[in-house]
Design a protein around this motif. Structure first.
Motif, PDB file in Angstrom:
ATOM      1  N   SER A  79     -29.483  12.526  46.525  1.00  0.00           N
ATOM      2  CA  SER A  79     -29.082  12.078  47.218  1.00  0.00           C
ATOM      3  C   SER A  79     -30.352  10.910  46.559  1.00  0.00           C
ATOM      4  O   SER A  79     -31.398  11.227  46.616  1.00  0.00           O
ATOM      5  CB  SER A  79     -30.056  12.020  49.052  1.00  0.00           C
ATOM      6  N   ILE A  80     -29.973   9.661  45.685  1.00  0.00           N
ATOM      7  CA  ILE A  80     -31.189   9.059  45.672  1.00  0.00           C
ATOM      8  C   ILE A  80     -31.947   7.630  45.909  1.00  0.00           C
ATOM      9  O   ILE A  80     -31.128   7.004  47.266  1.00  0.00           O
ATOM     10  CB  ILE A  80     -30.713   8.351  44.225  1.00  0.00           C
ATOM     11  N   ALA A  81     -32.935   7.245  46.265  1.00  0.00           N
ATOM     12  CA  ALA A  81     -34.029   6.068  46.731  1.00  0.00           C
ATOM     13  C   ALA A  81     -34.419   5.676  46.106  1.00  0.00           C
ATOM     14  O   ALA A  81     -35.003   6.453  44.957  1.00  0.00           O
ATOM     15  CB  ALA A  81     -34.260   7.049  47.832  1.00  0.00           C
ATOM     16  N   TYR A  82     -34.460   4.213  45.255  1.00  0.00           N
ATOM     17  CA  TYR A  82     -34.660   3.544  44.634  1.00  0.00           C
ATOM     18  C   TYR A  82     -35.703   3.116  45.684  1.00  0.00           C
ATOM     19  O   TYR A  82     -35.646   2.051  46.022  1.00  0.00           O
ATOM     20  CB  TYR A  82     -34.132   2.739  43.876  1.00  0.00           C
ATOM     21  N   LEU A  83     -36.845   3.543  44.965  1.00  0.00           N
ATOM     22  CA  LEU A  83     -37.832   2.772  45.526  1.00  0.00           C
ATOM     23  C   LEU A  83     -38.801   1.583  44.946  1.00  0.00           C
ATOM     24  O   LEU A  83     -39.229   0.926  45.728  1.00  0.00           O
ATOM     25  CB  LEU A  83     -39.078   3.997  45.852  1.00  0.00           C
ATOM     26  N   LYS A  84     -39.142   1.735  43.888  1.00  0.00           N
ATOM     27  CA  LYS A  84     -39.866   0.125  42.935  1.00  0.00           C
ATOM     28  C   LYS A  84     -38.495  -0.232  41.557  1.00  0.00           C
ATOM     29  O   LYS A  84     -38.180   0.821  41.356  1.00  0.00           O
ATOM     30  CB  LYS A  84     -40.773   0.848  42.614  1.00  0.00           C
ATOM     31  N   PRO A  85     -38.392  -0.540  41.250  1.00  0.00           N
ATOM     32  CA  PRO A  85     -37.927  -1.270  39.804  1.00  0.00           C
ATOM     33  C   PRO A  85     -38.621  -0.094  38.689  1.00  0.00           C
ATOM     34  O   PRO A  85     -39.661  -0.713  38.384  1.00  0.00           O
ATOM     35  CB  PRO A  85     -38.231  -2.569  39.867  1.00  0.00           C
ATOM     36  N   ALA A  86     -37.486   0.147  38.111  1.00  0.00           N
ATOM     37  CA  ALA A  86     -38.391   0.893  37.389  1.00  0.00           C
ATOM     38  C   ALA A  86     -38.431   0.267  35.715  1.00  0.00           C
ATOM     39  O   ALA A  86     -37.137  -1.065  35.441  1.00  0.00           O
ATOM     40  CB  ALA A  86     -37.317   1.998  36.686  1.00  0.00           C
ATOM     41  N   LYS A  87     -39.275   0.655  35.416  1.00  0.00           N
ATOM     42  CA  LYS A  87     -40.078  -0.627  33.708  1.00  0.00           C
ATOM     43  C   LYS A  87     -40.430   0.656  32.948  1.00  0.00           C
ATOM     44  O   LYS A  87     -40.776   1.532  33.357  1.00  0.00           O
ATOM     45  CB  LYS A  87     -41.161  -1.865  34.206  1.00  0.00           C
ATOM     46  N   GLY A  88     -40.094   0.307  31.153  1.00  0.00           N
ATOM     47  CA  GLY A  88     -40.340   1.042  30.117  1.00  0.00           C
ATOM     48  C   GLY A  88     -41.737   1.291  30.312  1.00  0.00           C
ATOM     49  O   GLY A  88     -42.925   0.720  31.181  1.00  0.00           O
ATOM     50  N   PRO A  89     -42.203   1.763  29.041  1.00  0.00           N
ATOM     51  CA  PRO A  89     -41.556   2.420  27.697  1.00  0.00           C
ATOM     52  C   PRO A  89     -41.038   3.627  28.239  1.00  0.00           C
ATOM     53  O   PRO A  89     -39.847   4.112  27.601  1.00  0.00           O
ATOM     54  CB  PRO A  89     -42.095   2.890  27.007  1.00  0.00           C
ATOM     55  N   ARG A  90     -41.353   3.746  29.341  1.00  0.00           N
ATOM     56  CA  ARG A  90     -40.554   5.776  29.173  1.00  0.00           C
ATOM     57  C   ARG A  90     -40.969   6.081  30.601  1.00  0.00           C
ATOM     58  O   ARG A  90     -41.725   5.884  31.559  1.00  0.00           O
ATOM     59  CB  ARG A  90     -41.523   6.317  28.415  1.00  0.00           C
ATOM     60  N   LEU A  91     -39.577   6.772  31.394  1.00  0.00           N
ATOM     61  CA  LEU A  91     -40.099   7.556  32.441  1.00  0.00           C
ATOM     62  C   LEU A  91     -40.169   8.837  32.381  1.00  0.00           C
ATOM     63  O   LEU A  91     -38.956   9.718  31.423  1.00  0.00           O
ATOM     64  CB  LEU A  91     -38.313   7.079  32.965  1.00  0.00           C
TER      65      LEU A  91
END
Length: 136
Positions: A79-91
């Protein structure tokens, strides 16, 4: 199989992870970390990392943590909750075992951007088989 062996085996045999660019960077008993260097194909039309790329990173970290004991473990639920828009350059994703009993184990996965901002939070459950990873 020790944790370094698990890391090497999973990095070698995870064709989808390799295709998407996910790399398992650390495995210890009940825990694992992964990274994803963001490429143009990871982006969505809105200029942020596609949710599927974030999920793939988190699921790979969970899988590595669940398999860290050298026995094949299978995902039962994520179960995933996306909390903020993900941006680069790395996760980066860090998975940690929260509880284990018998064949079932529960994990927490945190996905962070390059600045250390939490972008996704995952709760995952795995089923541990009796099969040694070497026997797959």
């Amino acid at each position: 199989m020790d944790c370094d062996g698990v890391k090497a085996l999973l990095n070698e045999r995870n064709g989808f992870g390799a295709f998407t660019g996910v790399e398992i960077t650390d495995v210890s008993p009940g825990a694992a970390s992964c990274r994803l260097d963001i490429r143009p194909e990871h982006m969505n039309p809105f200029g942020t990392v596609n949710a599927a790329a974030v999920y793939t990173l988190a699921e790979t970290a969970f899988g590595a943590a669940a398999n860290s004991y050298g026995r094949a473990a299978l995902a039962v639920n994520l179960s995933i909750a996306y909390l903020k828009p993900a941006k680069g350059p790395r996760l980066i994703a860090h998975a940690e075992e929260l509880s284990a009993g018998g064949r079932m184990a529960t994990y927490s996965v945190k996905v962070l951007d390059a600045e250390g901002v939490l972008v996704a939070d995952v709760q995952a459950m795995g089923y541990r088989t009796k099969t040694a990873l070497e026997d797959l």
